[in-house]
Each structure stands twice: as C-alpha cells, then as structure tokens.
Motif scaffolding. Structure first.
Motif, mmCIF file in Angstrom:
data_model
loop_
_atom_site.group_PDB
_atom_site.id
_atom_site.type_symbol
_atom_site.label_atom_id
_atom_site.label_comp_id
_atom_site.label_asym_id
_atom_site.label_seq_id
_atom_site.Cartn_x
_atom_site.Cartn_y
_atom_site.Cartn_z
ATOM 1 N N PRO A 103 0.516 -1.284 -0.294
ATOM 2 C CA PRO A 103 -0.057 0.003 0.265
ATOM 3 C C PRO A 103 0.694 1.103 0.227
ATOM 4 N N GLN A 104 2.171 1.202 0.675
ATOM 5 C CA GLN A 104 2.715 2.694 0.701
ATOM 6 C C GLN A 104 3.817 2.833 -0.458
ATOM 7 N N LEU A 105 3.411 2.142 -1.222
ATOM 8 C CA LEU A 105 3.764 2.258 -3.041
ATOM 9 C C LEU A 105 2.990 2.705 -3.761
ATOM 10 N N ARG A 106 1.554 2.371 -2.965
ATOM 11 C CA ARG A 106 0.381 2.665 -4.181
ATOM 12 C C ARG A 106 0.227 4.504 -4.396
ATOM 13 N N GLU A 107 0.551 5.524 -3.242
ATOM 14 C CA GLU A 107 0.698 6.483 -3.505
ATOM 15 C C GLU A 107 0.942 7.540 -3.893
ATOM 16 N N LYS A 108 1.898 6.763 -4.682
ATOM 17 C CA LYS A 108 2.727 6.986 -6.409
ATOM 18 C C LYS A 108 2.015 7.445 -7.682
ATOM 19 N N TYR A 109 0.958 6.301 -7.704
ATOM 20 C CA TYR A 109 0.425 5.922 -8.273
ATOM 21 C C TYR A 109 -0.849 6.361 -8.434
ATOM 22 N N LEU A 110 -1.137 7.113 -7.777
ATOM 23 C CA LEU A 110 -2.819 7.386 -7.060
ATOM 24 C C LEU A 110 -3.343 8.990 -8.115
ATOM 25 N N HIS A 113 -8.373 11.303 -7.840
ATOM 26 C CA HIS A 113 -9.910 10.879 -7.439
ATOM 27 C C HIS A 113 -9.392 8.873 -7.512
ATOM 28 N N ASN A 114 -8.364 9.352 -7.298
ATOM 29 C CA ASN A 114 -8.528 7.523 -6.804
ATOM 30 C C ASN A 114 -8.663 6.492 -8.418
ATOM 31 N N THR A 115 -7.064 7.192 -9.034
ATOM 32 C CA THR A 115 -7.399 6.858 -10.004
ATOM 33 C C THR A 115 -5.830 6.662 -10.833
ATOM 34 N N VAL A 116 -5.781 5.195 -10.962
ATOM 35 C CA VAL A 116 -4.117 5.017 -11.739
ATOM 36 C C VAL A 116 -3.344 6.143 -12.991
ATOM 37 N N ARG A 117 -2.115 6.907 -12.075
ATOM 38 C CA ARG A 117 -1.899 8.072 -13.134
ATOM 39 C C ARG A 117 -1.416 6.808 -14.234
ATOM 40 N N PHE A 118 -1.204 6.633 -15.897
ATOM 41 C CA PHE A 118 -1.022 6.501 -16.875
ATOM 42 C C PHE A 118 0.961 6.913 -17.116
ATOM 43 N N GLY A 119 0.381 7.911 -16.670
ATOM 44 C CA GLY A 119 1.352 8.281 -16.995
ATOM 45 C C GLY A 119 2.992 7.651 -16.317
ATOM 46 N N ARG A 120 2.417 7.412 -15.238
ATOM 47 C CA ARG A 120 4.052 6.540 -14.548
ATOM 48 C C ARG A 120 3.888 5.518 -15.160
ATOM 49 N N ILE A 121 2.426 4.984 -15.506
ATOM 50 C CA ILE A 121 3.089 3.490 -16.196
ATOM 51 C C ILE A 121 3.498 3.513 -17.816
ATOM 52 N N HIS A 173 -10.495 -2.440 -20.020
ATOM 53 C CA HIS A 173 -10.945 -0.922 -19.474
ATOM 54 C C HIS A 173 -11.027 -0.294 -18.477
ATOM 55 N N ILE A 174 -10.596 -1.074 -17.604
ATOM 56 C CA ILE A 174 -10.279 -0.910 -16.075
ATOM 57 C C ILE A 174 -8.861 -1.326 -15.517
ATOM 58 N N ILE A 175 -8.004 -0.416 -14.815
ATOM 59 C CA ILE A 175 -7.004 -1.203 -13.874
ATOM 60 C C ILE A 175 -7.187 -0.343 -12.671
ATOM 61 N N TYR A 176 -7.168 -1.883 -11.761
ATOM 62 C CA TYR A 176 -7.479 -0.959 -10.451
ATOM 63 C C TYR A 176 -5.932 -1.180 -9.835
ATOM 64 N N PRO A 177 -6.931 0.520 -9.065
ATOM 65 C CA PRO A 177 -5.419 1.276 -8.224
ATOM 66 C C PRO A 177 -4.557 0.184 -6.894
ATOM 67 N N ASP A 178 -5.301 -1.064 -6.591
ATOM 68 C CA ASP A 178 -4.946 -1.667 -5.423
ATOM 69 C C ASP A 178 -5.280 -3.301 -5.720
ATOM 70 N N CYS A 179 -4.980 -3.085 -6.783
ATOM 71 C CA CYS A 179 -4.640 -4.880 -7.030
ATOM 72 C C CYS A 179 -2.798 -4.658 -7.800
ATOM 73 N N ASP A 180 -2.403 -5.611 -7.551
ATOM 74 C CA ASP A 180 -1.363 -6.646 -8.095
ATOM 75 C C ASP A 180 -1.056 -6.143 -9.513
ATOM 76 N N ILE A 181 -0.117 -5.706 -10.272
ATOM 77 C CA ILE A 181 0.440 -5.820 -11.702
ATOM 78 C C ILE A 181 1.225 -5.845 -11.771
ATOM 79 N N LYS A 182 1.276 -7.194 -13.317
ATOM 80 C CA LYS A 182 2.891 -7.501 -13.979
ATOM 81 C C LYS A 182 2.973 -7.397 -15.253
ATOM 82 N N PHE A 183 4.399 -6.932 -15.351
ATOM 83 C CA PHE A 183 4.820 -6.608 -16.955
ATOM 84 C C PHE A 183 5.817 -7.787 -17.261
#
Length: 434
Positions: A104-111, A114-122, A163-173
């Motif tokens: 959860p402490q990593l999540r703030e960088k990507y939020l 509006h509690n959405t994922v910053r696609f620019g960070r992706i 069409h959805i990127i969840y801001p609190d679910c793990d992501i794999k590249f």
C-alpha cells in the motif's frame, strides 16, 4: 518459459481506472507470486539494475564522472554484427512486478486525486523496462559494464486491452525482444493485473530501441536474434512487417507528399461547410453548430528539466517526457469534451532529439481530430533556448481518447490545420480499424 504471444489488439472501451478491486486492499488484489520473501524483480529496482549495467551513479556529481569514464569502453564495441553471438527471445525475457495491492505504501505514487491510476507512471515503467529488456538481449557475461548506450527511438504502439486498471491490485509486466536489426531492437511488453484470483491482460506495448556507442554519438551493433520454432519465427516476421509499415508511413507523411484524392475532398468539404452563404468570399467563414475551431483547442505547458529526471546517460528520461505529454494531452481532451476522458491507444511517439538537463521544454497539445465520442490529440514538444530564442523539436506524441458522450467537431481553418486534421484522422483510423 517464454511468455504467451503478444497480441496487438485494440480496445475502443474506455480506460476507467476507478478503484473497483473487491475488498480494497484485501487479498483479492494481492497476487500469490508477490508474497513477501519472493525474490521477484520489483519495478522500483529496474532503474537500479540499469545503473549497474551501465556503471552509472545515483549521485549527480559522481554520475557525471562515471559518464566521462565510459568513453574508455568504446574499445569493447563489436566491429560488426557478425562478431556478436546470436541470442534467443528467451534470453531477454523479463518479468517485473508492481505490487499496488501487496504494498500500500507504493500505491500513493500511482494514484490521482480521484483514486485512479496515473497512466503517465505506467508509461515511465514501460520505458525503463524496454531499456532493460534490450540490455538483457545484449548481455555479455565477460564484461562488467555494457559499452552500449541503449535509448528509446520510437514508441510504435500501446494498445489498451482492458478498460479498467485497479489502483489497489498487483500488476505484472512481462516482455522480451521480438525483432532485431543491425543497431536497433524491437521490444514488446505486456501488462496484466491480478483480480478475482487471476491475471487479466491490460495493455500491449511495442517499443523500438537503438544502440549507440558509450558517448551516445554513433550507432553500435547489437546481437542478432535467432527465432526458435514456428511461433517465434512468426513473431520475428511481424517485427519485419512493423519495420516496413513504419517506412511506408514515413514515406507517405503529409510533411513530404500531398494528401490523397479522398483526403483532398475531405478538406474541401470542411471548407465548404464553413463558408458564409450570404457573401461571395473565400475569407468569410462561419463555425458550424456543435463545433470548435482548431485554433481554440490548444493547451500548452512548460517544464524545466532538472537533474532528478535524468536517465542513466545524463539526458532527460524518455518516460518522464511521455508522462508529461500524456498528462497535458489528457487535460486538453478533458477540457475539450467537458468530461474525464479515457485512453484508447498511444502510437507513433518519435524521439527525434535527446533533451538535455537544464533545458526549457515547451509542450503544446492540439485536438486535431474528433469522431463521435473520440478525441485525437497531438502533443508537440520542443526545447527552447531563452538566450538565442531558438527552439528545436524533440518529440511528437499521438494519443487517442474516448469520452462517455459525444464531443464537438473540431474544424480546421488554415491549410496547415487541415494537414493536422488529416494526420490526426490517419492515426485515429489506424487505432480503431486495426
């Protein structure tokens, strides 16, 4: 084991990034392969790994010295591609984790607010991963440091599959090299997210990287790629087709050749629809209902390029440039349509010139084409020298957004704007029709 074949599918669905991960930070958003203690490559360690490969330092003054010392590595460069051993797609395969649900402490960088994922960070993460994949392909165990300077030349395409990127679910590249020229590398990456007990595809990305000498002044050879089996051979041939397609698009650029007959008819129709029928004049123009002049659909920004945003070669990080361009393009599409737009695709981002630290970076976004609830935005970036008052183009970005309702029609007035309109239409058609 090699990842599944990367399918370049486009989705017209909106990229709604609201937090819909059931249970918030519950275990449903935490992937079992990201449990504590599992030795996985973390997304925050990618750039550290790149620094180790190149011999760069996180300290600004030490970093400058390290870059100066890299000049001596020129003697390690191959004289021809034949001098380098062939590599397979498995040699460059990487899996990188972004544990938004597990940490959860990593999540703030990507939020966002509006509690959405910053696609620019992706975009930043994809750019770093593409470089690391390329270095994995050219890895030489006998060398402590790589003599190559591998940089992003082109973002060929980023296609949204979810069409959805969840801001609190793990992501794999995941990703690997799919095609190689003599000095260039195509890397494809796939992003998936853990939700409801399984990973689901989110996006596919294709980057083109180029290898340079230690001083980043001239091209350098990279290892040839040897496909293994019919599936890898097909992937490699797709890379060849991508190269041919890019060459054809460059040849047909409106900056080089006249529009097609069909495109000329479109421009003339737009012109006729804006004529004032009460006067007999080519200069008397009226804006049609539910329309906006292209001149009134711009949004500009300025960035001072600080050392903090540098890459491992003492230039501004390409991912940072993409993030800033995306955010400006999104803001323009948002203000144009009057609602929060969602990303459909990113394509044809050309890195024409590197951006030096300390530069004044001018970003200009333009809504250049609309159709229904779609908005095509072009972002132009240039470096401005305030002393000489000269500017040079560094990048051109193309973004396709979708709104939840129809947007006004964009109308060009000048010939130059008409060319922007046609160019935007071409990019839009490539995104939707493919």
């Amino acid at each position: 084991m090699l990842s599944p074949r990367f399918l370049l599918l486009r989705s017209a669905a909106s990229l709604t990034t609201r937090s819909l991960c059931t249970g918030g930070v519950s275990n449903k958003g935490r992937a079992p392969d990201m449990v504590e203690g599992n030795p996985l490559l973390h997304v925050s360690n990618v750039r550290n790994r790149l620094r180790e490969i190149v011999g760069a330092s996180t300290n600004w003054s030490d970093h400058q010295q390290a870059m100066a010392e890299r000049v001596s590595l020129s003697s390690m460069l191959a004289k021809s591609q034949k001098d380098l051993p062939s590599k397979t797609m498995k040699d460059s395969y990487l899996e990188v984790h972004l544990p938004l649900g597990s940490e959860p402490q990593l999540r703030e960088k990507y939020l966002t607010y509006h509690n959405t994922v910053r696609f620019g960070r992706i975009l930043e993460d994809l750019d770093s991963l593409a470089v690391l994949i390329s270095y994995s392909h050219t890895y030489n165990a006998a060398l402590k440091k790589s003599p190559l300077s591998i940089v992003t030349a082109l973002v060929d395409k980023i296609d949204m599959r979810q069409h959805i990127i969840y801001p609190d679910c793990d992501i794999k590249f995941t990703g690997h090299v799919t095609w190689v020229g003599s000095t260039s590398i195509e890397a494809k990456m796939h992003m998936s997210q853990y939700h409801d007990g399984a990973y689901s595809p989110v996006l596919d990305a294709t980057f083109v990287m180029v290898a340079r000498d230690p001083e980043n002044k001239r091209a350098a050879y990279v290892n040839p790629l040897k496909p293994e089996g019919p599936e890898e051979e097909k992937i490699f041939q797709e890379g060849e087709a991508n190269k041919s397609r890019r060459q054809e698009l460059s040849t047909a650029s409106l900056l080089k050749v006249a529009p097609t007959d069909e495109e000329r008819k479109i421009v003339h129709s737009l012109f006729l629809n804006t004529l004032d029928t009460k006067t007999v004049s080519f200069r008397s123009r009226l804006l049609p209902p539910n329309s906006v002049w292209m001149e009134d659909a711009k949004l500009k920004g300025l960035e001072i390029c600080h050392p903090q945003e540098r890459n491992i070669f003492n230039r501004i990080f390409g991912g940072f440039l993409m993030r800033k361009a995306y955010e400006l393009g999104w803001a323009n599409a948002c203000s144009y349509g009057g609602c929060r737009p969602s990303l459909v695709a990113v394509d044809d981002i050309l890195f024409q010139k590197p951006v030096d630290i300390g530069s004044l970076l001018l970003l200009s976004s333009q809504v250049c084409y609309t159709q229904g609830n779609y908005v095509q935005v072009r972002v132009h970036s240039e470096v401005f020298d305030p002393l000489t008052r000269q500017s040079n183009t560094t990048n051109v970005f193309h973004f396709t957004f979708v709104s939840d309702r129809d947007v006004p029609n964009i109308i060009p007035m000048t010939y130059g704007e008409s060319m922007l309109y046609l160019d935007g239409k071409r990019h839009f058609n490539q995104t939707i029709e493919s």
